[in-house]
Motif scaffolding. Structure first.
Motif, short mmCIF file in Angstrom:
data_model
loop_
_atom_site.label_atom_id
_atom_site.label_comp_id
_atom_site.label_asym_id
_atom_site.label_seq_id
_atom_site.Cartn_x
_atom_site.Cartn_y
_atom_site.Cartn_z
N ARG A 1 -3.47 -7.39 2.26
CA ARG A 1 -3.57 -5.97 2.57
C ARG A 1 -2.50 -5.14 1.83
N ARG B 1 -3.36 0.43 -7.27
CA ARG B 1 -4.37 1.22 -7.98
C ARG B 1 -3.77 1.68 -9.30
N LEU C 1 -2.31 -3.34 -1.76
CA LEU C 1 -3.22 -2.97 -2.84
C LEU C 1 -2.49 -2.15 -3.90
N VAL D 1 -10.21 3.38 2.24
CA VAL D 1 -9.68 2.07 2.64
C VAL D 1 -9.30 2.06 4.12
N TRP E 1 -9.18 -0.31 -6.27
CA TRP E 1 -8.02 -0.98 -5.70
C TRP E 1 -8.09 -2.47 -6.01
N VAL E 2 -6.94 -3.08 -6.25
CA VAL E 2 -6.84 -4.53 -6.41
C VAL E 2 -5.84 -5.04 -5.38
N GLU E 3 -6.26 -6.01 -4.58
CA GLU E 3 -5.39 -6.57 -3.56
C GLU E 3 -4.52 -7.65 -4.18
#
Length: 281
Positions: A11, A15, A13, A55, A5-7
């Motif tokens: 909060r 993918r 995210l 998560v 995951w990349v934010e």
């Protein structure tokens, strides 16, 4: 982003998956989360749900950006909670889902990917159960969410998912980064107005001071490719508008298809597919 995951904002995210360069989303709130798209088959959907559970353990709500298989066929593992989409998404999955499943299973089998072909063939297609006609506002885990159908473009049932408190918009395949937009199921003459409405939505609903990075810092997550900013959407709007103009001139007999290909901002195959879609209802 494959496998993690990349934010992209608070909060929020994203993918990414190497297969089709697909991007899916997760908005985490307090006591609830929003999942944006469910991937392309039942096994992939279950894998996505397992990663979401790493998560957050909070209950989910799902939003589907459009009916194409890679965004919607992974929904079955998410049953038991609301699944939102445009009303045309449900209609397309009910009317054409079985045919699309057979076509994509055959496509992957012909590519020599029997594993993906088998997963698609075994997938139960699950239509959404909460429908959007124009615009719907939700609160998920205390976070405001706007679901908006801004018009036809990449498909007849495109839905954008806007997270105002983070300045993030999941645009589905109305915007594509890293490859030309896909016109196989598109409405090329209507697409520019829909993306213009997307830009208006971004501007009208961004938090004070803009999204991440300050004014003009909104994040737009395409259905495929890297997240981008507003300027990228403006540039793509100009390209699809140019192609729409060429399509109109060809349809009016003012330009030949070969000249349209020569003048197009996109490759020949993309341009000819767009020309062939003019007049579809």
């Amino acid at each position: 982003m494959e496998g993690r995951w990349v934010e992209v904002a608070d909060r929020v995210l994203v993918r990414r998956y190497a297969e089709l360069d697909l991007s899916v989303g997760l908005v985490v709130g307090d006591g609830g989360c929003l999942v944006v798209d469910t991937r392309g088959d039942e096994r992939q959907g279950a894998e996505l749900l397992a990663e979401i559970r790493r998560v957050t353990r909070d209950p989910w709500t799902v939003a589907i950006t459009h009916s194409h298989f890679d965004h919607s066929f992974g929904t079955r593992p998410f049953l038991g909670r609301p699944v939102w989409a445009h009303e045309g998404c449900r209609a397309d999955l009910v009317e054409n889902g079985d045919r699309a499943r057979d076509e994509w299973s055959r496509y992957y089998r012909d590519l020599g990917r029997a594993d993906i072909a088998g997963d698609i063939a075994r997938t139960e297609i699950v239509p959404p159960d909460h429908l959007v006609t124009d615009r719907t506002r939700l609160v998920v885990g205390g976070r405001p969410i706007v679901l908006a159908h801004l018009g036809r473009g990449h498909s007849g049932n495109d839905l954008v998912v806007h997270v105002p408190d983070a300045g993030v918009t999941f645009a589905g395949d109305l915007v594509e980064n890293g490859a030309p937009p896909a016109y196989e199921d598109a409405y090329p003459l209507e697409w520019p107005a829909t993306v213009a409405a997307l830009l208006d939505l971004i501007d009208s609903l961004d938090p004070p001071g803009g999204g991440p990075g300050g004014p003009g810092g909104a994040v737009v997550v395409p259905g495929h490719g890297d997240p981008a900013g507003r300027a990228f959407v403006v540039a793509q709007h100009a390209e699809i508008s140019a192609l729409a103009g060429l399509c109109e001139r060809v349809a009016a007999g003012l330009l030949s298809p070969s000249d349209a290909v020569r003048l197009s901002p996109y490759p020949e195959e993309t341009t000819r597919i767009a020309l062939g879609r003019v007049g579809h209802r």
